[in-house]
Design a protein around this motif. Structure first.
Motif, PDB file in Angstrom:
ATOM      1  N   SER A  69       0.865  -1.184   0.000  1.00  0.00           N
ATOM      2  CA  SER A  69       0.000   0.000   0.000  1.00  0.00           C
ATOM      3  C   SER A  69       0.894   1.223   0.000  1.00  0.00           C
ATOM      4  O   SER A  69       1.834   1.294   0.793  1.00  0.00           O
ATOM      5  CB  SER A  69      -0.853   0.039   1.272  1.00  0.00           C
ATOM      6  N   ASP A  70       0.600   2.176  -0.872  1.00  0.00           N
ATOM      7  CA  ASP A  70       1.423   3.391  -0.832  1.00  0.00           C
ATOM      8  C   ASP A  70       0.872   4.324   0.250  1.00  0.00           C
ATOM      9  O   ASP A  70      -0.090   3.993   0.936  1.00  0.00           O
ATOM     10  CB  ASP A  70       1.527   4.044  -2.224  1.00  0.00           C
ATOM     11  N   ARG A  71       1.473   5.464   0.394  1.00  0.00           N
ATOM     12  CA  ARG A  71       1.091   6.334   1.514  1.00  0.00           C
ATOM     13  C   ARG A  71      -0.329   6.874   1.380  1.00  0.00           C
ATOM     14  O   ARG A  71      -0.919   7.347   2.334  1.00  0.00           O
ATOM     15  CB  ARG A  71       2.093   7.477   1.645  1.00  0.00           C
ATOM     16  N   GLY A  72      -0.888   6.790   0.170  1.00  0.00           N
ATOM     17  CA  GLY A  72      -2.275   7.211  -0.023  1.00  0.00           C
ATOM     18  C   GLY A  72      -3.246   6.046   0.150  1.00  0.00           C
ATOM     19  O   GLY A  72      -4.437   6.193  -0.093  1.00  0.00           O
ATOM     20  N   GLY A  73      -2.720   4.864   0.507  1.00  0.00           N
ATOM     21  CA  GLY A  73      -3.587   3.711   0.735  1.00  0.00           C
ATOM     22  C   GLY A  73      -3.935   2.935  -0.527  1.00  0.00           C
ATOM     23  O   GLY A  73      -4.764   2.020  -0.495  1.00  0.00           O
ATOM     24  N   GLU A  74      -3.294   3.270  -1.660  1.00  0.00           N
ATOM     25  CA  GLU A  74      -3.561   2.529  -2.905  1.00  0.00           C
ATOM     26  C   GLU A  74      -2.752   1.232  -2.904  1.00  0.00           C
ATOM     27  O   GLU A  74      -1.588   1.228  -2.478  1.00  0.00           O
ATOM     28  CB  GLU A  74      -3.106   3.339  -4.126  1.00  0.00           C
ATOM     29  N   SER A  75      -3.341   0.150  -3.435  1.00  0.00           N
ATOM     30  CA  SER A  75      -2.575  -1.084  -3.573  1.00  0.00           C
ATOM     31  C   SER A  75      -1.767  -1.018  -4.875  1.00  0.00           C
ATOM     32  O   SER A  75      -2.322  -0.885  -5.971  1.00  0.00           O
ATOM     33  CB  SER A  75      -3.504  -2.294  -3.589  1.00  0.00           C
ATOM     34  N   ILE A  76      -0.465  -1.103  -4.711  1.00  0.00           N
ATOM     35  CA  ILE A  76       0.473  -0.920  -5.832  1.00  0.00           C
ATOM     36  C   ILE A  76       1.275  -2.212  -5.988  1.00  0.00           C
ATOM     37  O   ILE A  76       1.582  -2.871  -5.001  1.00  0.00           O
ATOM     38  CB  ILE A  76       1.451   0.234  -5.486  1.00  0.00           C
ATOM     39  N   THR A  77       1.618  -2.559  -7.238  1.00  0.00           N
ATOM     40  CA  THR A  77       2.450  -3.753  -7.467  1.00  0.00           C
ATOM     41  C   THR A  77       3.603  -3.412  -8.405  1.00  0.00           C
ATOM     42  O   THR A  77       3.390  -2.766  -9.442  1.00  0.00           O
ATOM     43  CB  THR A  77       1.593  -4.891  -8.055  1.00  0.00           C
ATOM     44  N   LEU A  78       4.807  -3.828  -8.016  1.00  0.00           N
ATOM     45  CA  LEU A  78       5.945  -3.703  -8.942  1.00  0.00           C
ATOM     46  C   LEU A  78       5.688  -4.667 -10.090  1.00  0.00           C
ATOM     47  O   LEU A  78       5.376  -5.839  -9.845  1.00  0.00           O
ATOM     48  CB  LEU A  78       7.255  -4.101  -8.259  1.00  0.00           C
TER      49      LEU A  78
END
Ligand code: HAM
Length: 419
Positions: A69-78
């Protein structure tokens, strides 16, 4: 603080990095002649770009993604691969209006796998995606491009494995047959394959487990369930490959580890890298764009593992990379040596000036920086418009060869050495 790179990652240097760059340079030059144009997508995407498209039950999504989760709460994937991001980009850039889109990309991908030779957690792929072409001739073109690149890299020690995954209808029928067959062996299957039986039985065929493989040997064959249309499609692909004299081995157990494939699926494999034999792989993915929310547009592509291919390339013996040390004897000649070094570089030679320290130290430095040739001159040579050219890296036991060359002949002498 650990100074080691993270497990499964590594710093790329020297021969290995140069091999990577060479693979990319040659692949890009050849792909241009097939009318491919470059694209570069971000290294991370919203997790949803990969989750359903690659398949919830695939190893990549289930076990290997770097998701946070990034600092905005979005689920992110490399990104673990490049196809879904490229299809995402074609949709979000509005490029579905100008099809076909033939795109080439390269860069790092990330999968949490068990590291070993040829398998890393940060690895490098070069891929092509041909989007908007439904004809089997583009499957042929795509495979021919892969073969063309591998051959141009000087590789011959590989085989093309080929299969068809048919259309949705054939696959559904086949899935039912597989469930009926594997259900008889439910207790003997590996834990992973038990899960696959419920979620994606086709993938059991791809199991590396020995027990599973024995059971797979007598499993129903896809050919029996392949409809007339997908069969004709595949036959055209095979005829095209025959016409271009591209050898292949039919491999009914080749199912690929990602869910978006249909029709043609292929892998170029080598036996020279041990367990990590797949050097390039891909296939057709006609349903992917629609599944991602775009129009129904077909696609086909592949990606090569640059790390693996780099391991197969010869690294030494290319004299074009001749490195030259310039070593003046006497302070009064240092500016002349500086000018000569610059002149060499302007004539495309790799040159390095060694001024500081006594002669012995400078020869050592030249050796450490892997210079093969030294140009040496003192006031005697300079006044007679001559230089000495000494070879630095000799076979063991032989003494270093040295020649006296007229300055006016120096570049042609070095060019002859570079061939
Ligand atoms: P893939 O089979 O997952 O397909 O990967 C393609 C190639 O990337 C493999 O054949 C292998 O050479 C290399 N590779 C994969 N994982 C690793 C690793 N951990 N370390 C080193 N090399 C690795 C795809 O990624 C699809 N996107 C290919 C594609 C493009 N299909 C259609 N278009």
């Amino acid at each position: 603080m650990s100074l080691q790179p993270v497990r499964g990652t590594r710093d790329l240097l020297d021969d290995e990095l140069q091999s990577h760059q060479r693979v990319i340079r040659i692949a890009e030059a050849i792909a241009t002649t097939y009318n491919y144009r470059p694209i570069e997508t971000p290294i991370f995407e919203y997790t949803s770009v990969f989750q359903r498209t690659l398949g919830e039950t695939s190893d990549v999504v289930g076990k290997e993604m770097y998701t946070f989760s990034d600092r905005g709460g979005e689920s992110i994937t490399l990104r673990p691969e490049g196809t879904a991001p490229v299809v995402r980009a074609i949709i979000s850039e509005g490029l579905t209006q100008t099809l076909p889109q033939k795109r080439i990309y390269s860069g790092p991908m990330f999968r949490y796998e068990r590291p070993q030779k040829g398998r890393y957690r940060q690895f490098y792929q070069l891929g092509v995606e041909c989007i908007g072409m439904a004809s089997p001739f583009y499957d042929v073109e795509c495979i021919a491009l892969a073969d063309h690149i591998l051959k141009s890299l000087g590789l011959s020690d590989y085989k093309l494995h080929l299969n068809t995954l048919g259309d949705t209808e054939s696959r559904n029928k086949y899935r039912q047959a597989l469930v009926a067959y594997f259900s008889q062996y439910q207790n003997e299957l590996s834990e992973d394959s038990k899960t696959r039986l419920e979620q994606n039985p086709l993938r059991i065929l791809d199991s590396k487990n020995e027990g599973d493989q024995k059971i797979c040997a007598d499993a129903p064959k896809f050919g029996t369930y392949l409809g007339a249309e997908p069969k004709a499609f595949f036959d055209t692909v095979l005829k095209g490959l025959d016409a271009l004299k591209i050898d292949y081995t039919l491999d009914p157990h080749l199912v690929r580890g990602l869910d978006y494939y249909c029709h043609t699926a292929f892998e170029f494999k080598t036996t020279t890298l041990g367990a990590q034999g797949a050097i390039l792989a891909g296939g057709r993915y006609d349903g992917l764009m629609e599944q991602m929310g775009g129009p129904s547009v077909p696609g086909i592509g592949w990606a090569m593992g640059i790390d693996r291919i780099a391991l197969m390339l010869p690294t030494k013996g290319n004299k074009k990379g001749l490195r030259i040390a310039v070593i003046p004897i006497g302070e009064e000649l240092e500016t002349e040596a500086l000018k000569l070094t610059q002149n060499l570089r302007q004539h495309d030679f790799t040159a390095e000036l060694f001024i500081a320290g006594n002669l012995g130290k400078r020869f050592k430095q030249a050796d450490k920086t892997e210079c093969q040739i030294a140009i040496i001159f003192g006031s005697d040579e300079f006044s007679q418009n001559q230089v000495k050219v000494r070879s630095l890296q000799m076979d063991e036991g032989s003494s270093n060869k040295e020649a006296t060359i007229e300055s006016s002949q120096l570049f042609s002498y070095l060019s002859a050495l570079s061939i």
